[in-house]
Motif scaffolding. Sequence first.
Motif, PDB file in Angstrom:
ATOM      1  N   UNK A  65       0.835  -1.215   0.000  1.00 38.12           N
ATOM      2  CA  UNK A  65       0.000   0.000   0.000  1.00 38.12           C
ATOM      3  C   UNK A  65       0.860   1.252   0.000  1.00 38.12           C
ATOM      4  N   UNK A  66       1.879   1.274   0.841  1.00 35.06           N
ATOM      5  CA  UNK A  66       2.736   2.452   0.971  1.00 35.06           C
ATOM      6  C   UNK A  66       3.486   2.758  -0.325  1.00 35.06           C
ATOM      7  N   UNK A  67       3.978   1.705  -0.994  1.00 38.83           N
ATOM      8  CA  UNK A  67       4.767   1.892  -2.207  1.00 38.83           C
ATOM      9  C   UNK A  67       3.922   1.894  -3.481  1.00 38.83           C
ATOM     10  N   UNK A  68       2.623   1.611  -3.363  1.00 41.92           N
ATOM     11  CA  UNK A  68       1.738   1.604  -4.530  1.00 41.92           C
ATOM     12  C   UNK A  68       1.983   0.422  -5.451  1.00 41.92           C
ATOM     13  N   UNK A  69       2.284  -0.731  -4.874  1.00 44.96           N
ATOM     14  CA  UNK A  69       2.563  -1.938  -5.658  1.00 44.96           C
ATOM     15  C   UNK A  69       1.333  -2.834  -5.645  1.00 44.96           C
TER      16      UNK A  69
END
Length: 118
Positions: free
Chosen positions: A93-97
């Motif tokens: 979620x944090x890295x948008x993966x």
Amino acid sequence: MARRRRPMRRPLRGPMRRPMRRGFIRYQRRMFRRQRRMIRRTRRFMFGSMIILALGNSRNNYKFHQDDLARIEEYHRKPAEDLTEAELVQAMRKLGITHLDIDEYENDKITDDIGEEN
């Protein structure tokens, strides 16, 4: 002249600490064993340039590009096999993966290697 008695010196005491309760220590050991077991069961499968993580204690398998998995490992500063499912999802979620879809061939290969765990 009479000699005076020297007063006894007390050792310097640090901050007062409560001894840890046995129940808490047992809880910590149990959690450490559970985490170690999960790490042992986590496997990494290579399919071309893709990597599939089969996490222990989870019914979900995650498929990533190699660069995305490297970014996740860099974010947590530990190998992907040592991550829990919650840590993996948080990093995604944090890295948008987003994880990729696993096809039938890959799913069959994983099931053959690991075995059906219920």
